[in-house]
Design a protein around this motif. Structure first.
Motif, short mmCIF file in Angstrom:
data_model
loop_
_atom_site.label_atom_id
_atom_site.label_comp_id
_atom_site.label_asym_id
_atom_site.label_seq_id
_atom_site.Cartn_x
_atom_site.Cartn_y
_atom_site.Cartn_z
N ILE A 1 -89.66 -36.46 -50.01
CA ILE A 1 -90.32 -35.17 -49.83
C ILE A 1 -91.77 -35.33 -50.24
O ILE A 1 -92.07 -35.86 -51.31
N GLU A 2 -92.68 -34.90 -49.36
CA GLU A 2 -94.10 -34.96 -49.68
C GLU A 2 -94.74 -33.64 -49.25
O GLU A 2 -94.26 -32.96 -48.35
N GLU A 3 -95.82 -33.30 -49.94
CA GLU A 3 -96.49 -32.05 -49.64
C GLU A 3 -98.00 -32.24 -49.84
O GLU A 3 -98.44 -32.64 -50.92
N ASP A 4 -98.75 -31.98 -48.78
CA ASP A 4 -100.21 -32.05 -48.81
C ASP A 4 -100.75 -33.34 -49.40
O ASP A 4 -101.80 -33.34 -50.05
N ASP A 5 -100.05 -34.43 -49.22
CA ASP A 5 -100.46 -35.74 -49.75
C ASP A 5 -100.70 -35.72 -51.26
O ASP A 5 -101.41 -36.55 -51.80
N GLU A 6 -100.08 -34.76 -51.96
CA GLU A 6 -100.28 -34.60 -53.39
C GLU A 6 -99.24 -35.32 -54.23
O GLU A 6 -99.53 -35.76 -55.33
N TYR A 7 -98.03 -35.39 -53.75
CA TYR A 7 -96.96 -35.98 -54.55
C TYR A 7 -95.86 -36.50 -53.64
O TYR A 7 -95.80 -36.16 -52.45
N LEU A 8 -94.98 -37.28 -54.23
CA LEU A 8 -93.80 -37.79 -53.54
C LEU A 8 -92.59 -37.48 -54.41
O LEU A 8 -92.55 -37.83 -55.58
N GLY A 9 -91.63 -36.82 -53.82
CA GLY A 9 -90.34 -36.61 -54.47
C GLY A 9 -89.31 -37.47 -53.77
O GLY A 9 -89.32 -37.59 -52.54
N ILE A 10 -88.47 -38.12 -54.54
CA ILE A 10 -87.41 -38.96 -53.99
C ILE A 10 -86.08 -38.48 -54.56
O ILE A 10 -85.95 -38.28 -55.77
N VAL A 11 -85.11 -38.30 -53.67
CA VAL A 11 -83.77 -37.88 -54.07
C VAL A 11 -82.79 -38.89 -53.50
O VAL A 11 -82.87 -39.24 -52.32
N ARG A 12 -81.85 -39.34 -54.34
CA ARG A 12 -80.87 -40.32 -53.90
C ARG A 12 -79.47 -39.81 -54.19
O ARG A 12 -79.21 -39.26 -55.25
N ILE A 13 -78.59 -40.03 -53.21
CA ILE A 13 -77.18 -39.71 -53.38
C ILE A 13 -76.37 -40.93 -52.96
O ILE A 13 -76.57 -41.49 -51.89
N ASP A 14 -75.44 -41.32 -53.81
CA ASP A 14 -74.51 -42.41 -53.52
C ASP A 14 -73.12 -41.82 -53.34
O ASP A 14 -72.60 -41.19 -54.24
N GLY A 15 -72.55 -42.04 -52.18
CA GLY A 15 -71.19 -41.55 -51.94
C GLY A 15 -71.12 -40.06 -51.69
O GLY A 15 -72.10 -39.33 -51.83
N ASP A 16 -69.94 -39.61 -51.34
CA ASP A 16 -69.72 -38.21 -50.99
C ASP A 16 -69.86 -37.26 -52.16
O ASP A 16 -70.19 -36.09 -51.98
N THR A 17 -69.59 -37.71 -53.35
CA THR A 17 -69.50 -36.78 -54.46
C THR A 17 -70.53 -36.99 -55.57
O THR A 17 -70.50 -36.29 -56.57
N SER A 18 -71.44 -37.92 -55.41
CA SER A 18 -72.38 -38.18 -56.51
C SER A 18 -73.41 -37.07 -56.65
O SER A 18 -73.77 -36.40 -55.70
N ASP A 19 -73.84 -36.89 -57.89
CA ASP A 19 -74.93 -35.96 -58.16
C ASP A 19 -76.24 -36.62 -57.75
O ASP A 19 -76.39 -37.84 -57.85
N PRO A 20 -77.21 -35.84 -57.34
CA PRO A 20 -78.50 -36.42 -56.92
C PRO A 20 -79.24 -37.06 -58.10
O PRO A 20 -79.23 -36.54 -59.21
N ARG A 21 -79.85 -38.19 -57.80
CA ARG A 21 -80.78 -38.82 -58.73
C ARG A 21 -82.18 -38.50 -58.19
O ARG A 21 -82.41 -38.56 -56.99
N VAL A 22 -83.10 -38.15 -59.09
CA VAL A 22 -84.39 -37.61 -58.66
C VAL A 22 -85.54 -38.34 -59.34
O VAL A 22 -85.48 -38.69 -60.51
N PHE A 23 -86.61 -38.55 -58.56
CA PHE A 23 -87.87 -39.07 -59.07
C PHE A 23 -89.00 -38.23 -58.47
O PHE A 23 -88.97 -37.90 -57.29
N LEU A 24 -89.99 -37.91 -59.27
CA LEU A 24 -91.15 -37.16 -58.83
C LEU A 24 -92.40 -37.91 -59.29
O LEU A 24 -92.53 -38.24 -60.47
N SER A 25 -93.30 -38.19 -58.36
CA SER A 25 -94.46 -39.03 -58.67
C SER A 25 -95.42 -38.39 -59.66
O SER A 25 -96.14 -39.09 -60.37
N ASP A 26 -95.44 -37.06 -59.73
CA ASP A 26 -96.33 -36.39 -60.68
C ASP A 26 -95.70 -35.06 -61.11
O ASP A 26 -95.64 -34.11 -60.34
#
Length: 161
Positions: free
Chosen positions: A47-72
């Motif tokens: 996920i990116e918005e106005d070239d200001e930041y990058l959000g990354i969300v990862r899901i492994d498998g059908d039931t995993s909770d999201p893992r999240v990273f935000l650049s700023d």
């Protein structure tokens, strides 16, 4: 405001790329529901918005909770989209799993979340920090570098990243 979201999904060793509409994602759980529909094995959303930041969300498998990273982490206070998707999933500002040696590298950016979420697809924590802090790189460039390391840049490029 310009926002963009895309995802790469891997199933049985094959990658696919997808555009994501954030209009229907009221929060991270809503985004995760859509991601679960992409692949039952692994999905990484960018996920990116106005070239200001990058959000990354990862899901492994059908039931995993999201893992999240935000650049700023600071965008949680300036972006309604970032606040809506990431605020509840990230630790308070200043608490992250980034080691002291990386502090000099960051120069003002305050990344938050799981910096190891891409390690098994070719971008370890150090490489991710280098990418988000490299002068002149936009979020789209970082996404391309991450997907290239994962071996699916050509597929993601097909949808316009």
């Amino acid at each position: 405001m310009t926002q963009r979201a895309s995802a790469i999904g891997r199933e049985r060793g094959r990658w696919s790329a997808h555009e994501i509409s954030l209009d229907d994602a009221e929060d991270l759980d809503g985004l995760a529901d859509f991601m679960h529909d992409i692949s039952a094995e692994l999905v990484i959303a960018f996920i990116e918005e106005d070239d200001e930041y990058l959000g990354i969300v990862r899901i492994d498998g059908d039931t995993s909770d999201p893992r999240v990273f935000l650049s700023d982490h600071r965008v949680l206070f300036t972006s309604a989209l970032a606040d809506r998707l990431f605020a509840g999933a990230l630790p308070p500002a200043g608490s992250t799993n980034i080691d002291d040696e990386s502090d000099d590298l960051l120069a003002g950016a305050t990344p938050a979340g799981d910096i190891d979420l891409l390690a098994d697809v070719g971008t370890d924590a150090d490489a991710l920090l280098e990418l988000i802090t490299e002068k002149g790189l936009l979020p789209a460039d970082v996404i391309f570098a991450i997907s290239e390391r994962a071996g699916c840049a050509d597929i993601l490029d097909e949808i316009g990243n």
